[in-house]
Design a protein around this motif. Structure first.
Motif, PDB file in Angstrom:
ATOM      1  N   UNK A  99      65.212  18.710 -17.937  1.00  0.00           N
ATOM      2  CA  UNK A  99      64.044  19.124 -17.166  1.00  0.00           C
ATOM      3  C   UNK A  99      63.822  20.594 -17.476  1.00  0.00           C
ATOM      4  N   UNK A 100      62.613  20.927 -17.896  1.00  0.00           N
ATOM      5  CA  UNK A 100      62.291  22.309 -18.239  1.00  0.00           C
ATOM      6  C   UNK A 100      61.280  22.849 -17.233  1.00  0.00           C
ATOM      7  N   UNK A 101      61.641  23.922 -16.550  1.00  0.00           N
ATOM      8  CA  UNK A 101      60.732  24.604 -15.636  1.00  0.00           C
ATOM      9  C   UNK A 101      60.175  25.833 -16.347  1.00  0.00           C
ATOM     10  N   UNK A 102      58.847  25.894 -16.458  1.00  0.00           N
ATOM     11  CA  UNK A 102      58.179  27.044 -17.069  1.00  0.00           C
ATOM     12  C   UNK A 102      57.435  27.814 -15.986  1.00  0.00           C
ATOM     13  N   UNK A 103      57.702  29.096 -15.900  1.00  0.00           N
ATOM     14  CA  UNK A 103      57.052  29.904 -14.865  1.00  0.00           C
ATOM     15  C   UNK A 103      55.581  30.133 -15.212  1.00  0.00           C
ATOM     16  N   UNK A 104      54.730  30.059 -14.190  1.00  0.00           N
ATOM     17  CA  UNK A 104      53.323  30.402 -14.353  1.00  0.00           C
ATOM     18  C   UNK A 104      52.917  31.402 -13.275  1.00  0.00           C
ATOM     19  N   UNK A 105      52.075  32.339 -13.656  1.00  0.00           N
ATOM     20  CA  UNK A 105      51.548  33.308 -12.675  1.00  0.00           C
ATOM     21  C   UNK A 105      50.177  32.856 -12.172  1.00  0.00           C
ATOM     22  N   UNK A 106      49.730  31.690 -12.679  1.00  0.00           N
ATOM     23  CA  UNK A 106      48.427  31.157 -12.273  1.00  0.00           C
ATOM     24  C   UNK A 106      48.605  30.317 -11.005  1.00  0.00           C
ATOM     25  N   UNK A 107      48.478  30.965  -9.855  1.00  0.00           N
ATOM     26  CA  UNK A 107      48.741  30.316  -8.569  1.00  0.00           C
ATOM     27  C   UNK A 107      47.821  29.129  -8.315  1.00  0.00           C
ATOM     28  N   UNK A 108      46.598  29.179  -8.840  1.00  0.00           N
ATOM     29  CA  UNK A 108      45.627  28.097  -8.622  1.00  0.00           C
ATOM     30  C   UNK A 108      46.148  26.756  -9.126  1.00  0.00           C
ATOM     31  N   UNK A 109      46.932  26.790 -10.188  1.00  0.00           N
ATOM     32  CA  UNK A 109      47.443  25.549 -10.787  1.00  0.00           C
ATOM     33  C   UNK A 109      48.402  24.802  -9.862  1.00  0.00           C
ATOM     34  N   UNK A 110      48.944  25.511  -8.860  1.00  0.00           N
ATOM     35  CA  UNK A 110      49.941  24.922  -7.968  1.00  0.00           C
ATOM     36  C   UNK A 110      49.452  24.836  -6.520  1.00  0.00           C
ATOM     37  N   UNK A 111      48.176  25.136  -6.301  1.00  0.00           N
ATOM     38  CA  UNK A 111      47.662  25.247  -4.931  1.00  0.00           C
ATOM     39  C   UNK A 111      46.938  23.989  -4.433  1.00  0.00           C
ATOM     40  N   UNK A 112      46.942  22.930  -5.220  1.00  0.00           N
ATOM     41  CA  UNK A 112      46.219  21.708  -4.855  1.00  0.00           C
ATOM     42  C   UNK A 112      46.829  21.034  -3.631  1.00  0.00           C
TER      43      UNK A 112
END
Length: 202
Positions: free
Chosen positions: A131-144
């Motif tokens: 399992x690979x976790x990649x950090x994103x600074x794009x909060x919108x992608x995780x706000x659904x």
């Protein structure tokens, strides 16, 4: 007075089969060394299965005679979301794994990739899998509000603007019955414009 191992064993047996456990779940029952040793013993006894480093599983019993294993192992999704719950982070499947979860692709990638607002890392699960976790600074992608819509948007990003086929759209449309009108209207504002137009057309 019960030993750390006995207390951990009792806590596990009171739980429902199919539950993931992490060492911190037993933090009040002993020192970190005592907990680590106890989990190792319970793994050797067969009560627990070690899924990955620091991740243990109280296995479900297999009652399907056509499956040779005595136990049913957790899915990649269950492991990933178990880690996310432990670490209080948000995750969403991406890439080929997102396409597979929606039924758009039959290919099962060796590494399931998730974007996250947590730390980047890779967790090895079995031989050659992870399992690979990649950090994103794009909060919108995780706000659904809808996890399913978040997955659909992630899958469409993987396919790309102008490359989505009619067959793929039909599969995506088949998932709409599991999304409420309120979720759709709220999450619509978070989508890239091309995906918003595409989903509205459906």
């Amino acid at each position: 007075m019960e030993s750390t191992a006995d207390q951990i064993k009792r806590k596990i047996k009171r739980s429902k089969r199919g539950k993931l456990f992490f060492p911190h779940d037993f933090a009040t029952l002993g020192t970190s060394d005592a907990i680590r040793l106890a989990l190792g013993k319970l793994q050797k006894s067969g009560l627990l299965i070690r899924i990955a480093h620091g991740i243990y599983y109280y296995p479900k019993i297999n009652r399907n005679k056509y499956i040779k294993s005595n136990y049913l192992l957790p899915s990649i999704d269950e492991i990933a979301y178990g880690i996310a719950k432990r670490d209080k982070i948000r995750i969403v499947p991406t890439g080929e794994y997102a396409l597979n979860l929606l039924g758009i692709s039959t290919q099962v990638p060796a590494n399931a990739v998730f974007i996250t607002d947590g730390a980047p890392r890779r967790i090895t699960v079995g031989k050659g899998k992870g399992i690979l976790f990649k950090h994103t600074s794009e909060a919108r992608s995780l706000a659904y509000k809808s996890k399913l819509l978040m997955l659909i948007v992630s899958a469409l990003r993987e396919i790309g603007d102008g490359k989505v086929t009619a067959e793929q759209l039909d599969i995506i449309k088949s998932h709409f019955s599991d999304i409420t009108k309120q979720e759709f209207e709220t999450d619509l504002q978070l989508m890239p414009l091309w995906i918003r137009k595409l989903l509205l057309s459906l």
